[in-house]
Design a protein around this motif. Structure first.
Motif, mmCIF file in Angstrom:
data_model
loop_
_atom_site.group_PDB
_atom_site.id
_atom_site.type_symbol
_atom_site.label_atom_id
_atom_site.label_comp_id
_atom_site.label_asym_id
_atom_site.label_seq_id
_atom_site.Cartn_x
_atom_site.Cartn_y
_atom_site.Cartn_z
ATOM 1 N N GLY A 99 0.982 -1.273 -0.451
ATOM 2 C CA GLY A 99 -0.208 0.046 0.254
ATOM 3 C C GLY A 99 0.576 1.389 0.050
ATOM 4 N N VAL A 100 0.003 2.463 0.632
ATOM 5 C CA VAL A 100 1.136 3.723 0.509
ATOM 6 C C VAL A 100 1.078 4.139 2.088
ATOM 7 N N SER A 101 2.540 4.109 2.972
ATOM 8 C CA SER A 101 2.903 3.686 4.338
ATOM 9 C C SER A 101 2.868 5.277 4.053
ATOM 10 N N PHE A 102 3.239 5.544 5.054
ATOM 11 C CA PHE A 102 3.473 7.693 5.638
ATOM 12 C C PHE A 102 4.758 7.289 6.734
ATOM 13 N N THR A 103 5.469 7.582 6.825
ATOM 14 C CA THR A 103 6.899 7.112 7.069
ATOM 15 C C THR A 103 7.202 8.134 8.774
ATOM 16 N N ASN A 104 6.431 9.255 8.706
ATOM 17 C CA ASN A 104 6.408 10.756 9.352
ATOM 18 C C ASN A 104 5.437 10.999 10.678
ATOM 19 N N LEU A 105 4.755 9.540 10.313
ATOM 20 C CA LEU A 105 3.057 10.312 10.898
ATOM 21 C C LEU A 105 3.302 9.948 12.126
ATOM 22 N N TYR A 106 2.520 10.923 13.032
ATOM 23 C CA TYR A 106 2.684 10.830 14.483
ATOM 24 C C TYR A 106 1.239 11.331 15.657
ATOM 25 N N ALA A 107 1.068 10.932 16.768
ATOM 26 C CA ALA A 107 -0.044 10.517 17.480
ATOM 27 C C ALA A 107 0.094 12.583 17.912
ATOM 28 N N SER A 108 -1.376 12.509 17.702
ATOM 29 C CA SER A 108 -2.153 13.457 18.422
ATOM 30 C C SER A 108 -1.734 13.933 19.529
ATOM 31 N N GLY A 109 -2.316 12.947 20.159
ATOM 32 C CA GLY A 109 -2.178 12.570 21.738
ATOM 33 C C GLY A 109 -1.451 11.261 22.645
ATOM 34 N N ASP A 110 -1.606 10.679 23.245
ATOM 35 C CA ASP A 110 -0.900 9.696 24.189
ATOM 36 C C ASP A 110 -2.289 8.783 25.150
ATOM 37 N N ARG A 111 -3.360 9.180 24.269
ATOM 38 C CA ARG A 111 -4.440 8.226 25.196
ATOM 39 C C ARG A 111 -5.195 8.741 23.646
ATOM 40 N N THR A 112 -6.527 6.787 24.087
ATOM 41 C CA THR A 112 -7.314 6.329 22.970
ATOM 42 C C THR A 112 -8.292 7.270 22.892
ATOM 43 N N ASP A 113 -8.804 7.750 23.867
ATOM 44 C CA ASP A 113 -9.708 8.900 23.860
ATOM 45 C C ASP A 113 -8.849 10.474 22.910
ATOM 46 N N LYS A 114 -7.952 10.414 23.200
ATOM 47 C CA LYS A 114 -7.301 11.651 22.110
ATOM 48 C C LYS A 114 -7.391 11.251 20.795
#
Length: 613
Positions: free
Chosen positions: A300-315
């Protein structure tokens, strides 16, 4: 002098109490604290004195007021028994807070705060089973030690007071005792009252956190939350925010890369619980944990510099589905009146005639997931209550293998085109799986590796089964983590960008052959998924104000913003910066210093938008 001596005795007692509590914290996290050497360890205890004295002053307000009354009327009525009982109440309370803080800090990288108790009282079962995996036995042992030892010790610090003061001396003594307590609470004579930053002395967050009085920190956080945190993240004049953000957020002139064969595929989102990049080999993680995901990324198409917005599932759920960044000290999903005003991808696709569904093997009421799903365009919602009792083989609910099978069945029952989302749960405390672990041992890192491997295995089985379905050829799969994790490496503080680095892959036969296996290196966030996806389908994404189309962003211009309980970070090709909001100081700065100003403007905009809802 008896009143003054008694007051000083109690100050000495509480400073000893907080000294021992801090010593336990330092010993517990010794490796992280001394990672760069132990030369600053002594400074922790020195820097802590003002906040410790302030907390002591708060504790002694009631005894001091009673003593003042005694001094004025010239008669003793406050018994030592009352004072001992009063102090023992706070000994128990502060011992509990300090013991709980050890577990919370290990997991979240932040001291115990208002959100911890809000989660516990709202979801006691889920909170308890999570805490069982972070040393509950040690926590209870430390709590009992402090309570029993200091409840015994306090008897030697309280003595009866004597009334031998001439009446002219009494007002002066009263003012002196009150003034000493007031200065203690306030932190001294300085213009600004005491704050967390007065305990800060290092660029290394854990050293500062060790110096901050745990109970004082909690009391302040509770007060701020009840007051609304109105000024917590206001750094710059509002008139400057737009011009600062536009430097990074203005669309690039590049033409959008079209990677899909057509504009109306089925859309399936799979959110992987705690799936840090550290378990994905192609993202620099450990090999052998995620072979199935690795194959999907190659196809597929993968994104190698992708970051989570926060540190928990609710976020993470809000960031992916609504493209709204994490709000540090807040969680908008738990506030129905606010989260209902957010846009969502499900709403967009429902407007386009898609049938929509959401599936989670756990408790959908947890942290407001259910209310969010029901108010944001999902036609069908499935959680643990839909699974048979024999499938409830995890403390959180049904394991991923069971849920993936049910998810595949549901997809076959939906009318095409459909938009469906599944949230996994096996790779979460208590890290249980219904099969032999892939990585032997009972230590947390290997248990985490084994549950991540199990989730990956279940994902691979789901995709192989889905290939046989009639709807597969017309389906795009968007696979992304809900957030990163401290495990399995256990070496990144909460402020490190590596803690938020996660996988994102677009997979399916609807991707043009020439793009399969392509890697996108532009820096981006979970919040960018919405506009990136909608752009490929020629759908308007303007309602997602914090989202960017990663296919129209120059690789030199992309960025990712993330935050935790009381700080934020920004990473881009131009550098990296992280900022501790409690101490109002930079944690780490690499490359462009403009990233700090941008991060402050971004955090301010996020929080003001949250408050405006």
């Amino acid at each position: 002098m008896s009143y003054l001596i008694n007051l000083l005795r109690l100050y000495a007692f509480w400073l000893i109490f907080f000294l021992v509590e801090r010593l336990i914290f330092v010993v517990r996290f010794w490796d992280a604290i001394t990672e760069d050497g132990s030369s600053e360890v002594f400074v922790i205890f020195q820097s802590a004195l003002r906040l410790d004295a302030s907390m002591t002053g708060y504790v002694l307000v009631i005894p001091v007021l009673l003593w003042v009354v005694e001094i004025i009327i010239g008669k003793s009525f406050v018994s030592p028994r009352f004072l001992i009982g009063y102090q023992r109440f706070f000994i128990g309370l502060f011992s509990l807070i300090g013991a709980v803080n050890l577990n919370i800090y290990q997991e979240w990288g932040a001291k115990v705060n208002f959100k911890v108790f809000k989660i516990f009282f709202s979801y006691p079962y889920e909170s308890t089973i999570s805490s069982l995996e972070t040393g509950i036995g040690l926590t209870v042992g430390i709590f009992l030690f402090q309570v029993l030892f200091f409840a015994w010790l306090i008897r030697f610090f309280i003595r009866p007071s004597f009334q031998l003061h001439p009446w002219l001396v009494r007002p002066l003594l009263s003012l002196f005792v009150l003034g000493l307590t007031f200065l203690s609470v306030r932190g001294g004579w300085q213009l600004a009252p005491i704050s967390q930053s007065m305990a800060y002395f290092s660029s290394k967050p854990i050293l500062n956190h060790a110096a901050v009085n745990t109970s004082w920190n909690l009391a302040q956080d509770v007060t701020n939350n009840l007051a609304g945190n109105t000024g917590d993240f206001h750094y710059l004049p509002d008139s400057q925010i737009d011009s600062i953000l536009d430097v990074y957020q203005s669309a690039d002139s590049l033409a959008r890369t079209e990677i899909f064969t057509h504009k109306r595929p089925n859309i399936v989102f799979i959110l992987l619980e705690s799936y840090t990049a550290d378990v994905v080999a192609s993202l620099g993680g450990e090999p052998g944990i995620s072979p199935e995901l690795g194959q999907l990324m190659e196809q597929g198409v993968s994104f190698t510099n992708l970051y989570a917005s926060g540190d928990r599932t609710d976020k993470g759920l809000i960031a992916v589905m609504s493209a709204f960044p994490a709000q540090a000290t807040k969680s908008i999903i738990s506030e129905t009146d606010k989260q209902e005003k957010l846009p969502s991808l499900a709403q967009v696709f429902k407007e386009q005639g898609y049938e929509t569904a959401f599936m989670y093997g756990g408790e959908s009421e947890f942290f407001g997931f259910k209310s969010y799903v029901l108010s944001h365009g999902f036609d069908h919602s499935t959680d643990k209550h839909a699974f048979a009792p024999e499938d409830q083989n995890s403390k959180w609910g049904a394991h991923d293998g069971v849920v993936f099978k049910r998810f595949k069945q549901q997809l076959g029952q939906l009318s095409q085109p459909f938009f469906a989302t599944m949230l996994t749960l096996s790779n979460h405390e208590p890290f249980e799986i219904p099969e032999a672990p892939r990585f032997p041992g009972s230590d947390l890192p290997n248990r985490f590796r084994s549950t991540a491997f199990y989730t990956d295995k279940s994902l691979g089985a789901f995709i192989r089964s889905a290939r046989k379905a009639s709807w597969f050829n017309n389906t795009l799969f968007v696979i992304v983590a809900d957030h990163g994790h401290r495990l399995p490496k256990e070496k990144y503080p909460i402020s490190a960008a590596e803690r938020f680095h996660i996988p994102l892959v677009f997979f399916g036969d609807v991707i043009k052959p020439e793009f399969r296996g392509k890697q996108i290196s532009v820096f981006g966030s979970q919040t960018d998924i919405a506009k990136t996806l909608l752009g490929q389908l020629s759908l308007d994404g303007q309602r997602f104000k914090f989202s960017q189309d990663l296919f129209t962003t120059n690789s030199k211009q992309g960025y990712a913003f993330f935050d935790w309980d009381n700080g934020f970070g920004v990473i881009s090709p131009k550098g990296f910066t992280s900022f501790d909001n409690a101490g109002k100081r930079v944690i780490k700065q690499e490359g462009s210093t403009q990233l700090l100003t941008f991060g402050q403007a971004y955090m301010q905009r996020v929080f003001s938008t949250y408050q405006a809802f």
